[in-house]
Write a protein that holds these residues in place. Structure first.
Motif, PDB file in Angstrom:
ATOM      1  N   PRO A  93      48.343  65.882 -16.323  1.00 37.34           N
ATOM      2  CA  PRO A  93      49.252  66.225 -17.009  1.00 37.34           C
ATOM      3  C   PRO A  93      48.785  67.240 -18.233  1.00 37.34           C
ATOM      4  N   LEU A  94      49.196  68.525 -18.705  1.00 41.43           N
ATOM      5  CA  LEU A  94      48.936  69.758 -19.337  1.00 41.43           C
ATOM      6  C   LEU A  94      49.989  69.535 -20.606  1.00 41.43           C
ATOM      7  N   GLY A  95      49.211  69.771 -22.079  1.00 38.32           N
ATOM      8  CA  GLY A  95      50.009  69.838 -22.873  1.00 38.32           C
ATOM      9  C   GLY A  95      50.656  70.859 -23.032  1.00 38.32           C
ATOM     10  N   PRO A  96      51.360  70.837 -24.789  1.00 42.18           N
ATOM     11  CA  PRO A  96      52.125  72.275 -24.863  1.00 42.18           C
ATOM     12  C   PRO A  96      51.157  73.132 -25.753  1.00 42.18           C
ATOM     13  N   GLY A  97      49.587  72.607 -26.218  1.00 36.67           N
ATOM     14  CA  GLY A  97      49.581  73.328 -26.906  1.00 36.67           C
ATOM     15  C   GLY A  97      48.264  73.650 -26.407  1.00 36.67           C
ATOM     16  N   THR A  98      47.721  74.487 -25.132  1.00 42.10           N
ATOM     17  CA  THR A  98      46.244  74.927 -24.457  1.00 42.10           C
ATOM     18  C   THR A  98      46.726  75.837 -23.258  1.00 42.10           C
ATOM     19  N   CYS A  99      45.949  75.959 -23.474  1.00 41.74           N
ATOM     20  CA  CYS A  99      46.411  77.717 -22.141  1.00 41.74           C
ATOM     21  C   CYS A  99      46.124  76.801 -21.027  1.00 41.74           C
ATOM     22  N   PRO A 100      47.473  76.884 -20.149  1.00 44.64           N
ATOM     23  CA  PRO A 100      47.387  76.707 -18.677  1.00 44.64           C
ATOM     24  C   PRO A 100      46.340  77.404 -18.189  1.00 44.64           C
ATOM     25  N   LEU A 101      46.200  78.715 -17.723  1.00 50.05           N
ATOM     26  CA  LEU A 101      45.579  79.079 -17.375  1.00 50.05           C
ATOM     27  C   LEU A 101      43.743  79.374 -17.903  1.00 50.05           C
ATOM     28  N   GLY A 102      43.793  79.043 -18.872  1.00 54.22           N
ATOM     29  CA  GLY A 102      42.318  79.257 -19.602  1.00 54.22           C
ATOM     30  C   GLY A 102      41.682  77.692 -19.193  1.00 54.22           C
ATOM     31  N   GLU A 103      42.839  76.415 -19.453  1.00 49.07           N
ATOM     32  CA  GLU A 103      42.301  74.862 -18.743  1.00 49.07           C
ATOM     33  C   GLU A 103      41.523  75.738 -17.250  1.00 49.07           C
ATOM     34  N   ALA A 104      42.698  76.145 -16.056  1.00 46.74           N
ATOM     35  CA  ALA A 104      42.613  76.147 -14.770  1.00 46.74           C
ATOM     36  C   ALA A 104      41.122  76.964 -14.135  1.00 46.74           C
ATOM     37  N   LEU A 105      40.440  78.315 -15.635  1.00 48.93           N
ATOM     38  CA  LEU A 105      39.739  78.810 -15.431  1.00 48.93           C
ATOM     39  C   LEU A 105      38.091  78.412 -15.782  1.00 48.93           C
ATOM     40  N   HIS A 106      38.635  76.632 -16.238  1.00 52.22           N
ATOM     41  CA  HIS A 106      36.769  75.591 -16.867  1.00 52.22           C
ATOM     42  C   HIS A 106      37.127  75.668 -15.620  1.00 52.22           C
ATOM     43  N   VAL A 107      38.001  74.899 -14.683  1.00 57.76           N
ATOM     44  CA  VAL A 107      38.056  74.479 -12.806  1.00 57.76           C
ATOM     45  C   VAL A 107      37.458  74.807 -12.338  1.00 57.76           C
ATOM     46  N   ALA A 108      37.840  76.797 -12.358  1.00 53.49           N
ATOM     47  CA  ALA A 108      37.299  77.773 -11.241  1.00 53.49           C
ATOM     48  C   ALA A 108      36.195  78.182 -11.531  1.00 53.49           C
ATOM     49  N   ASN A 109      35.274  77.380 -12.162  1.00 54.08           N
ATOM     50  CA  ASN A 109      34.286  77.945 -12.497  1.00 54.08           C
ATOM     51  C   ASN A 109      33.133  76.238 -12.220  1.00 54.08           C
ATOM     52  N   TRP A 110      33.900  75.579 -12.209  1.00 54.71           N
ATOM     53  CA  TRP A 110      33.352  74.511 -11.511  1.00 54.71           C
ATOM     54  C   TRP A 110      33.085  74.331  -9.939  1.00 54.71           C
ATOM     55  N   LEU A 111      34.584  74.772  -9.601  1.00 55.12           N
ATOM     56  CA  LEU A 111      34.896  74.306  -8.282  1.00 55.12           C
ATOM     57  C   LEU A 111      33.453  75.265  -7.417  1.00 55.12           C
ATOM     58  N   ALA A 112      33.376  76.920  -8.151  1.00 53.43           N
ATOM     59  CA  ALA A 112      32.528  78.245  -7.979  1.00 53.43           C
ATOM     60  C   ALA A 112      31.628  77.648  -7.593  1.00 53.43           C
ATOM     61  N   ALA A 113      30.738  76.616  -8.482  1.00 52.08           N
ATOM     62  CA  ALA A 113      29.044  75.908  -8.924  1.00 52.08           C
ATOM     63  C   ALA A 113      29.647  74.969  -7.252  1.00 52.08           C
ATOM     64  N   GLU A 114      30.146  74.870  -7.415  1.00 51.96           N
ATOM     65  CA  GLU A 114      30.311  73.431  -6.216  1.00 51.96           C
ATOM     66  C   GLU A 114      29.861  73.830  -4.753  1.00 51.96           C
ATOM     67  N   SER A 115      29.783  75.021  -4.646  1.00 51.38           N
ATOM     68  CA  SER A 115      29.651  75.028  -3.401  1.00 51.38           C
ATOM     69  C   SER A 115      28.506  75.044  -2.896  1.00 51.38           C
TER      70      SER A 115
END
Length: 530
Positions: free
Chosen positions: A317-339
């Motif tokens: 879950p994500l709480g109301p105080g964080t930017c969900p798109l910014g959180e997803a960007l962290h994950v997207a960078n990790w997924l790209a590096a895991e190639s």
């Protein structure tokens, strides 16, 4: 800074335990304690074992959800047709930062997993058992479990059993990558589509399944299909193991019957009462909005029907105080590096998708959003393994789930919320184990816009409308190190350099408090909530 989960987080149970029986007694069930808790297990003939798996509707618990009985029969038929003995492989390569259920099972109940695998090996007439792991703790626990049973890889043994240790990488858990490494090759997908039931380890038909799947089979073999089906839903009986993390007070692994309300397990972990969204199925999964998550139940089919995914059981879950798109960007960078760096849709497409999401957050407007959608569409169904597909599904779900935030970033000045880093990643770097710990940097005082760097490392550098590199610096995945060095050597203006990335300071996950035991109960193992 993103948090990192421990190998063995707190464990809780909803209802009566099946897989986690005995966890309230000891930290790890050795063979003697395993037999005291679960009792002995008699061999089952091949067709009877397949029928049992059908009766309990057993599907793979690693994410794909393939019917176990169908896989078992396919391996048996291939072995008979070719006249060779099959191989059994336990996939304990749980390398996604948000998943710990298999790691918990291997560390605390390794013999339950081995029970299921040995049942299958006996039924198939297999003489080889391979256990794939990626962590120090799981390797040590499984090596000890094999030794406790007197199993080894010695030539002449009735059953040769060994542990295959691979690096912690997203792609090493893919079935073909595990088979390839077990044969002495690199732990990477080979790119060719071959069913392991036809040709797996050593070219023999191979029954490869997830650690929890084998444990579920062992439980059903002991208590019988009828009793097993009394727990959970009629069409998907039994329990599931879930890893709860993200915006929760206590990250934990939960054993729950299928059909339990998702909101209940979220409350158990201390999630916000009204989360922005809930990521189901992990980083190859899908987001649910708060209303849908409130009404959802924990089961494969119902979650898929409401737009979610059970996957490997990760719930975030994500709480109301964080930017969900910014959180997803962290994950997207990790997924790209895991190639694995083997196919264009993965080593070019995933970094491009991460850059596209970054452009959206940086005010790129509708043009950046359309470019992101285009690159995610181009990535799907074209990779050597399922990593590009799962990563693209995560990004598409992110765009669809957080429309208000997306509109604020695309049409305005952003949502105004910080990125708290609540989605767990590996603690060595924000990009995970695939990162080399180095970055490619551009010296703007020297760069003349020749564009050669974008030709050599297009996964890291693209040219902007002015013909100059569109990024000032980019993290270098391990698979791109050689090409990045070549780009530095060949830059006519000597404007490129490779630098060591600054060491990340791991964020400390919240420390769960130790629960109090009722009088008369045995001592609870450290880190367990049961």
């Amino acid at each position: 800074m993103n948090v990192s989960l421990p190998d063995v987080p707190e464990v809780r149970v909803v209802g009566l335990p099946l897989l986690t029986s005995g966890f309230d007694l000891v930290e790890r069930l050795d063979l003697a304690m395993h037999l005291k808790v679960h009792g002995p297990l008699e061999p089952i003939a091949g067709e009877q074992l397949a029928t049992l798996a059908e009766q309990i509707s057993l599907r793979g618990r690693g994410g794909a959800g393939f019917p176990f009985a169908k896989k078992l029969r396919a391996v048996a038929e291939a072995a008979i047709r070719r006249g060779v003995r099959p191989v059994v492989v336990i996939n304990g390569s749980e390398d996604e930062p948000a998943c710990r259920k298999d790691t918990v099972l291997i560390n605390r109940a390794p013999h339950l997993i081995l029970d299921g695998a040995l049942l299958a090996a006996e039924a198939l007439g297999a003489r080889t058992l391979v256990v794939g792991v990626t962590r120090d703790s799981t390797e040590a626990s499984m090596q000890s479990a094999l030794a406790e049973r007197g199993l080894s890889n010695r030539r002449g043994s009735i059953l040769r059993a060994r542990v295959q240790r691979n690096p912690v990488r997203m792609v090493t858990g893919e079935s073909s990558a595990l088979v390839r490494s077990a044969d002495g090759g690199p732990p990477l997908p080979p790119g060719r589509k071959v069913r392991t039931s036809d040709s797996g380890v050593g070219g023999a038909p191979t029954l490869l399944s997830n650690a929890e799947t084998f444990a579920q089979l062992a439980v059903a073999a002991r208590i019988g299909a009828e009793r097993y089906r009394r727990t959970g839903l009629r069409d998907e009986p039994g329990t599931v193991l879930l890893t709860l993390s993200g915006a929760v007070a206590r990250p934990m692994v939960v054993e729950a019957p299928t059909g339990v309300p998702l909101r209940y397990v979220l409350q158990l972990a201390g999630a916000p009462p009204l989360p922005q969204g809930v990521l189901t199925g992990g980083y190859h999964g899908k987001w649910l909005d708060a209303v849908t998550a409130h009404d959802a139940v924990v089961s494969r089919a119902p979650l898929e029907a409401c737009g979610g995914a059970l996957g490997a059981g990760a719930i975030l879950p994500l709480g109301p105080g964080t930017c969900p798109l910014g959180e997803a960007l962290h994950v997207a960078n990790w997924l790209a590096a895991e190639s694995a760096g083997q196919c264009g849709p993965c080593y070019l497409g995933l970094p491009a998708a991460a850059r596209g999401l970054a452009d959206v957050l940086d005010g790129g407007g509708p043009t950046a959003l359309e470019a992101l959608r285009e690159v995610t569409r181009a990535v799907k169904r074209r990779g050597a393994c399922k990593h590009p597909d799962g990563s693209a599904a995560f990004l598409e779900s992110t765009i669809a789930a957080f429309t208000d935030d997306l509109a604020a970033h695309v049409l305005g000045d952003g949502c105004g919320r910080p990125v708290e880093g609540v989605l767990p990643l590996h603690d060595d770097s924000p990009q995970g184990q695939g990162s080399s710990g180095r970055k490619l940097a551009v010296d703007w005082t020297l760069c003349q816009g020749h564009g050669l760097c974008a030709d050599i490392v297009p996964e890291l550098i693209q040219l902007g409308p002015d013909g100059f590199p569109a990024v000032a610096e980019a993290a270098v995945p391990r698979y791109s190190e050689a090409r990045a060095q070549r780009a530095v050597r060949r830059c006519p203006a000597l404007a490129l350099r490779i630098e060591e990335a600054p060491a990340a300071i791991p964020a400390q996950a919240p420390s769960p408090g130790l629960p109090m035991l009722p009088r008369g109960r045995g001592r609870r193992a450290l880190g367990s909530g049961r």
